[in-house]
Design a protein around this motif. Structure first.
Motif, PDB file in Angstrom:
ATOM      1  N   LEU A 189     -34.135  65.484  64.976  1.00  0.00           N
ATOM      2  CA  LEU A 189     -33.963  64.058  64.696  1.00  0.00           C
ATOM      3  C   LEU A 189     -33.718  63.215  65.940  1.00  0.00           C
ATOM      4  CD1 LEU A 189     -31.709  64.304  61.519  1.00  0.00           C
ATOM      5  CD2 LEU A 189     -34.119  63.674  61.594  1.00  0.00           C
ATOM      6  N   GLU A 190     -33.654  63.878  67.100  1.00  0.00           N
ATOM      7  CA  GLU A 190     -33.352  63.160  68.334  1.00  0.00           C
ATOM      8  C   GLU A 190     -34.309  61.979  68.540  1.00  0.00           C
ATOM      9  OE1 GLU A 190     -32.754  64.106  73.111  1.00  0.00           O
ATOM     10  OE2 GLU A 190     -33.556  65.639  71.767  1.00  0.00           O
ATOM     11  N   SER A 191     -33.748  60.817  68.815  1.00  0.00           N
ATOM     12  CA  SER A 191     -34.510  59.588  69.073  1.00  0.00           C
ATOM     13  C   SER A 191     -35.351  59.135  67.891  1.00  0.00           C
ATOM     14  CB  SER A 191     -35.434  59.783  70.298  1.00  0.00           C
ATOM     15  OG  SER A 191     -34.693  60.156  71.429  1.00  0.00           O
ATOM     16  N   SER A 192     -34.997  59.569  66.687  1.00  0.00           N
ATOM     17  CA  SER A 192     -35.821  59.238  65.520  1.00  0.00           C
ATOM     18  C   SER A 192     -35.378  57.954  64.825  1.00  0.00           C
ATOM     19  CB  SER A 192     -35.773  60.381  64.500  1.00  0.00           C
ATOM     20  OG  SER A 192     -34.486  60.459  63.902  1.00  0.00           O
ATOM     21  N   GLY A 193     -34.175  57.495  65.094  1.00  0.00           N
ATOM     22  CA  GLY A 193     -33.674  56.317  64.389  1.00  0.00           C
ATOM     23  C   GLY A 193     -32.710  56.658  63.291  1.00  0.00           C
ATOM     24  N   VAL A 194     -32.363  57.925  63.152  1.00  0.00           N
ATOM     25  CA  VAL A 194     -31.296  58.349  62.245  1.00  0.00           C
ATOM     26  C   VAL A 194     -30.647  59.567  62.883  1.00  0.00           C
ATOM     27  CG1 VAL A 194     -32.708  59.901  60.830  1.00  0.00           C
ATOM     28  CG2 VAL A 194     -30.675  58.840  59.840  1.00  0.00           C
ATOM     29  N   SER A 195     -29.339  59.695  62.750  1.00  0.00           N
ATOM     30  CA  SER A 195     -28.630  60.783  63.422  1.00  0.00           C
ATOM     31  C   SER A 195     -28.489  62.003  62.528  1.00  0.00           C
ATOM     32  CB  SER A 195     -27.235  60.314  63.860  1.00  0.00           C
ATOM     33  OG  SER A 195     -26.395  60.151  62.727  1.00  0.00           O
ATOM     34  N   GLY A 196     -28.331  63.154  63.168  1.00  0.00           N
ATOM     35  CA  GLY A 196     -28.066  64.375  62.429  1.00  0.00           C
ATOM     36  C   GLY A 196     -26.770  64.281  61.646  1.00  0.00           C
ATOM     37  N   ASP A 197     -25.776  63.583  62.202  1.00  0.00           N
ATOM     38  CA  ASP A 197     -24.501  63.408  61.495  1.00  0.00           C
ATOM     39  C   ASP A 197     -24.708  62.634  60.200  1.00  0.00           C
ATOM     40  OD1 ASP A 197     -23.063  64.779  63.400  1.00  0.00           O
ATOM     41  OD2 ASP A 197     -22.419  62.986  64.482  1.00  0.00           O
ATOM     42  N   THR A 198     -25.581  61.628  60.228  1.00  0.00           N
ATOM     43  CA  THR A 198     -25.864  60.849  59.023  1.00  0.00           C
ATOM     44  C   THR A 198     -26.474  61.724  57.940  1.00  0.00           C
ATOM     45  OG1 THR A 198     -26.140  58.758  60.216  1.00  0.00           O
ATOM     46  CG2 THR A 198     -27.242  58.952  58.081  1.00  0.00           C
ATOM     47  N   ILE A 199     -27.487  62.493  58.303  1.00  0.00           N
ATOM     48  CA  ILE A 199     -28.148  63.361  57.324  1.00  0.00           C
ATOM     49  C   ILE A 199     -27.189  64.415  56.799  1.00  0.00           C
ATOM     50  CG2 ILE A 199     -29.989  65.039  56.977  1.00  0.00           C
ATOM     51  CD1 ILE A 199     -30.952  62.162  57.154  1.00  0.00           C
ATOM     52  N   ARG A 200     -26.398  65.025  57.691  1.00  0.00           N
ATOM     53  CA  ARG A 200     -25.452  66.051  57.246  1.00  0.00           C
ATOM     54  C   ARG A 200     -24.413  65.465  56.295  1.00  0.00           C
ATOM     55  NH1 ARG A 200     -26.425  68.237  62.252  1.00  0.00           N
ATOM     56  NH2 ARG A 200     -24.992  66.797  63.267  1.00  0.00           N
ATOM     57  N   SER A 201     -23.930  64.252  56.591  1.00  0.00           N
ATOM     58  CA  SER A 201     -22.909  63.667  55.727  1.00  0.00           C
ATOM     59  C   SER A 201     -23.450  63.436  54.319  1.00  0.00           C
ATOM     60  CB  SER A 201     -22.406  62.344  56.322  1.00  0.00           C
ATOM     61  OG  SER A 201     -23.405  61.339  56.274  1.00  0.00           O
ATOM     62  N   ILE A 202     -24.736  63.087  54.204  1.00  0.00           N
ATOM     63  CA  ILE A 202     -25.348  62.891  52.887  1.00  0.00           C
ATOM     64  C   ILE A 202     -25.562  64.231  52.198  1.00  0.00           C
ATOM     65  CG2 ILE A 202     -27.382  62.049  51.671  1.00  0.00           C
ATOM     66  CD1 ILE A 202     -27.741  60.021  53.958  1.00  0.00           C
ATOM     67  N   MET A 203     -26.090  65.202  52.927  1.00  0.00           N
ATOM     68  CA  MET A 203     -26.395  66.508  52.340  1.00  0.00           C
ATOM     69  C   MET A 203     -25.134  67.303  52.016  1.00  0.00           C
ATOM     70  SD  MET A 203     -29.635  66.576  51.994  1.00  0.00           S
ATOM     71  CE  MET A 203     -29.877  68.319  51.638  1.00  0.00           C
ATOM     72  N   ASN A 204     -24.016  66.931  52.637  1.00  0.00           N
ATOM     73  CA  ASN A 204     -22.751  67.623  52.355  1.00  0.00           C
ATOM     74  C   ASN A 204     -21.919  66.933  51.287  1.00  0.00           C
ATOM     75  OD1 ASN A 204     -22.976  69.841  54.131  1.00  0.00           O
ATOM     76  ND2 ASN A 204     -22.362  68.576  55.876  1.00  0.00           N
ATOM     77  N   GLN A 205     -22.465  65.899  50.657  1.00  0.00           N
ATOM     78  CA  GLN A 205     -21.736  65.230  49.581  1.00  0.00           C
ATOM     79  C   GLN A 205     -21.489  66.205  48.436  1.00  0.00           C
ATOM     80  OE1 GLN A 205     -24.379  61.926  48.924  1.00  0.00           O
ATOM     81  NE2 GLN A 205     -23.220  60.546  50.233  1.00  0.00           N
ATOM     82  N   GLU A 206     -20.253  66.275  48.006  1.00  0.00           N
ATOM     83  CA  GLU A 206     -19.856  67.279  47.027  1.00  0.00           C
ATOM     84  C   GLU A 206     -19.463  66.697  45.678  1.00  0.00           C
ATOM     85  OE1 GLU A 206     -17.960  70.988  48.736  1.00  0.00           O
ATOM     86  OE2 GLU A 206     -17.171  69.450  50.101  1.00  0.00           O
ATOM     87  N   GLY A 207     -19.692  65.402  45.499  1.00  0.00           N
ATOM     88  CA  GLY A 207     -19.415  64.832  44.189  1.00  0.00           C
ATOM     89  C   GLY A 207     -20.284  65.504  43.136  1.00  0.00           C
ATOM     90  N   THR A 208     -19.670  65.973  42.074  1.00  0.00           N
ATOM     91  CA  THR A 208     -20.384  66.779  41.078  1.00  0.00           C
ATOM     92  C   THR A 208     -21.383  65.934  40.295  1.00  0.00           C
ATOM     93  OG1 THR A 208     -18.468  68.206  40.851  1.00  0.00           O
ATOM     94  CG2 THR A 208     -20.116  68.326  39.117  1.00  0.00           C
ATOM     95  N   ARG A 209     -22.582  66.423  40.197  1.00  0.00           N
ATOM     96  CA  ARG A 209     -23.609  65.790  39.369  1.00  0.00           C
ATOM     97  C   ARG A 209     -23.882  66.737  38.200  1.00  0.00           C
ATOM     98  NH1 ARG A 209     -29.731  64.136  41.160  1.00  0.00           N
ATOM     99  NH2 ARG A 209     -29.630  66.174  42.099  1.00  0.00           N
ATOM    100  N   VAL A 210     -23.058  66.639  37.151  1.00  0.00           N
ATOM    101  CA  VAL A 210     -23.200  67.524  35.993  1.00  0.00           C
ATOM    102  C   VAL A 210     -24.335  66.993  35.125  1.00  0.00           C
ATOM    103  CG1 VAL A 210     -22.073  68.543  34.003  1.00  0.00           C
ATOM    104  CG2 VAL A 210     -20.761  68.122  36.081  1.00  0.00           C
ATOM    105  N   ARG A 211     -25.471  67.641  35.197  1.00  0.00           N
ATOM    106  CA  ARG A 211     -26.645  67.152  34.478  1.00  0.00           C
ATOM    107  C   ARG A 211     -26.735  67.783  33.093  1.00  0.00           C
ATOM    108  NH1 ARG A 211     -31.717  66.573  38.478  1.00  0.00           N
ATOM    109  NH2 ARG A 211     -31.456  68.772  38.917  1.00  0.00           N
TER     110      ARG A 211
END
Length: 425
Positions: free
Chosen positions: A361-383
Motif C-alpha cells: 500500500l506504500e504511496s497508494s493513498g491509504v495506509s496499512g494501519d487504516t486497512i488493518r484497523s478496519i479488518m480487525n473490527q471485532e463488532g459481532t455481525r450475527v447474521r
C-alpha cells in the motif's frame, strides 16, 4: 495447464454422476462454483488466472483429483445460477457465496457447518483470518463458510477542498460529530445562484451513521429490532442535520469527478481501481485525494460494514475432506491470498504481515494501519436468514423518517413495529 473451464452440460454431468462414476477410472472430480470478473462492478484484469493457479496447486497435492468449473458466469447471473443449482440438487462441492445469499443458504441447510473441520485441523483456524473476515462466514455463532476476499469501506477525502477551506484533513479516530461539522463548512454555493453546488458528502446514509455508533439493532435470532433507544434518536437527529450538506446520490460520480464533494464512502475495490497507483485507471485526477477510515464513536465495538465473498461447502457433497482441502487452498493458502492482495481489486482475508501489507500500500493513498484497523473490527455481525434484506428495509424506512417532519419518537415506534412485523412474517 489442463483446461478447467467446462460447458454447463459437462458440469451438470459431473454433479449428477457423483462420486461413484468418477471412481471407475480411479480419478475423482470436485465441482467448483465461481463467477467471472469482479463481484464489485469494477475492472478486473485477471478473471480466471488466480483461480486456475490455485486449482493447479491443489491438484499437484492431490494427483488423482480433477477440479472443474463452468466458465463465463458473470456476477449478475451467478446468484440465479446458484439458486437454480439448489432447486435442481446440483449444488457444487465448493462454491463462492455472495453476501446477500449467505444467511438464506445457511438457514436452508445448503451449507455444511465447518466448526468440526476447524476444530480438527491444525493448519486452519479462525485466528488465521482478520477478525472481520472470519465474521463474514458466520451464521448465528457457527462458521458456515471461510472468507475468500474482502472489500472494506473507506472514506474518500477531497484533500484539495479541505485545504482551500483551511480545514484539517481527518485522521483515524474522527467522530460523527466532527464529520458533520466538516460537511457543514464545505457545503457552498460557489456560483452564487442561491443553490448549493459544492457538498460536504454524497452517498452516506442513515445506516452508515448508525454503524458509526456501533448500534446493535437486531436480536440475534433475527425476530426483533430495537429502535426505542437514545442512541437511535441521536443518530437520526444528527442525520437530519447532515442531510442539508448531502449531495444527490444519483450524481455521486459526477460530483466526485468534478471535485465538488469533500467526502464519499468508497469501497476498497473502487479505491485500488481508480487510484492512479497501482492500476493506472484515470479517474478523480484533477485534485488531490486520499482514503481514510469512516468516522466512528470512540470506545464502541464497530462492525465491519464492507462486502465479502466467502467460500462454502455443499451440505450434500460426498467428498468432504477433499472439499475442505480445496477451500483451504483458496482461503487460507498463503500464495492464493497474497495474489488476491497484489493482483485483484479485493483485500485478502488471511492475516498478512504488517510489512507485506504496508509495502503493497506504500504511496497508494491509504495506509496499512487504516486497512488493518478496519479488518480487525471485532463488532459481532450475527447474521440470520433475512439479515441483508432486513437491513435494507430498515435503512429505507429510516431514511424516510429522517427526511420527514413527523414527530421523531412516534416515527421510531411506528418503524420499529413495521420492521418487527417484517422479521416475523
Amino acid at each position: 495447464m489442463r483446461l478447467k473451464r467446462l460447458t454447463a452440460w459437462c458440469v451438470a454431468l459431473c454433479l449428477s454422476a457423483g462420486l461413484c462414476a468418477c471412481t471407475l477410472t480411479g480419478r475423482r472430480t470436485l465441482v467448483l462454483g465461481i463467477y467471472a470478473g469482479s463481484p464489485w462492478l469494477v475492472h478486473e484484469s485477471a478473471a480466471y488466472q488466480q483461480i486456475d493457479e490455485a486449482i493447479a496447486r491443489f491438484e499437484a497435492a492431490h494427483p488423482t483429483v480433477d477440479v472443474v468449473y463452468e466458465s463465463g458466469i458473470r456476477m449478475n447471473d451467478y446468484r440465479q445460477w446458484l439458486n437454480d443449482s439448489v432447486v435442481m440438487g446440483t449444488v457444487p462441492d465448493v462454491f463462492m457465496v455472495p453476501d446477500d445469499l449467505f444467511g438464506q443458504y445457511a438457514s436452508l441447510g445448503v451449507l455444511k457447518n465447518l466448526d468440526p473441520y476447524l476444530r480438527q485441523d491444525d493448519d486452519c483456524a479462525e485466528a488465521d483470518f482478520f477478525p472481520a473476515a472470519a465474521q463474514s462466514g458466520k451464521y448465528l455463532y457457527s462458521q458456515y463458510a471461510l472468507p475468500f476476499m474482502m472489500n472494506p469501506r473507506l472514506m474518500f477525502v477531497n484533500v484539495t477542498l479541505l485545504k482551500e477551506a483551511g480545514l484539517q484533513v481527518p485522521e483515524s479516530g474522527w467522530t460523527p460529530e466532527e464529520f458533520v461539522a466538516l460537511c457543514q463548512g464545505l457545503t457552498k454555493d460557489r456560483n452564487q445562484d442561491g443553490t448549493a453546488d459544492q457538498y460536504g458528502v454524497v452517498d452516506y446514509g442513515w445506516l452508515d451513521l448508525a454503524e458509526a455508533y456501533g448500534l446493535d439493532l437486531f436480536s440475534d435470532d433475527g425476530r426483533d429490532v430495537k429502535l426505542a433507544d437514545s442512541d437511535v434518536r441521536r443518530v437520526t437527529e444528527l442525520y437530519r442535520s447532515l442531510m442539508a450538506f448531502t449531495g444527490n446520490e444519483a450524481e455521486r460520480d459526477m460530483l466526485m469527478e468534478a471535485g465538488r464533494v469533500a467526502f464519499a464512502p468508497m469501497s476498497y475495490a473502487e479505491f485500488v481501481t481508480y487510484n492512479p497507483w497501482p492500476w493506472k485507471v484515470k479517474k478523480y485526477t484533477g485534485f488531490e485525494w486520499i482514503c481514510v477510515n469512516l468516522p466512528q464513536v470512540p470506545d464502541r465495538k464497530i462492525r465491519f460494514t464492507g462486502d465479502s465473498i466467502v467460500m462454502a461447502m455443499s451440505a450434500t457433497t460426498r467428498q468432504e475432506e477433499l472439499a475442505w482441502d480445496l477451500m483451504k487452498e483458496f482461503c487460507s493458502g498463503w500464495q492464493t491470498q497474497t495474489q488476491i492482495l497484489e493482483n485483484s481489486q479485493g483485500m485478502c482475508a488471511l492475516q498478512t504481515g504488517a510489512r507485506h501489507l504496508d509495502s503493497f500500500l506504500e504511496s497508494s493513498g491509504v495506509s496499512g494501519d487504516t486497512i488493518r484497523s478496519i479488518m480487525n473490527q471485532e463488532g459481532t455481525r450475527v447474521r440470520f436468514a433475512r439479515y441483508e434484506s432486513a437491513r435494507e428495509q430498515l435503512a429505507s424506512q429510516m431514511e424516510k423518517v429522517a427526511a420527514s417532519q413527523e414527530d421523531l419518537d412516534l416515527a421510531l415506534v411506528e418503524t420499529e413495529d413495521s420492521i418487527r412485523s417484517y422479521l416475523r412474517s
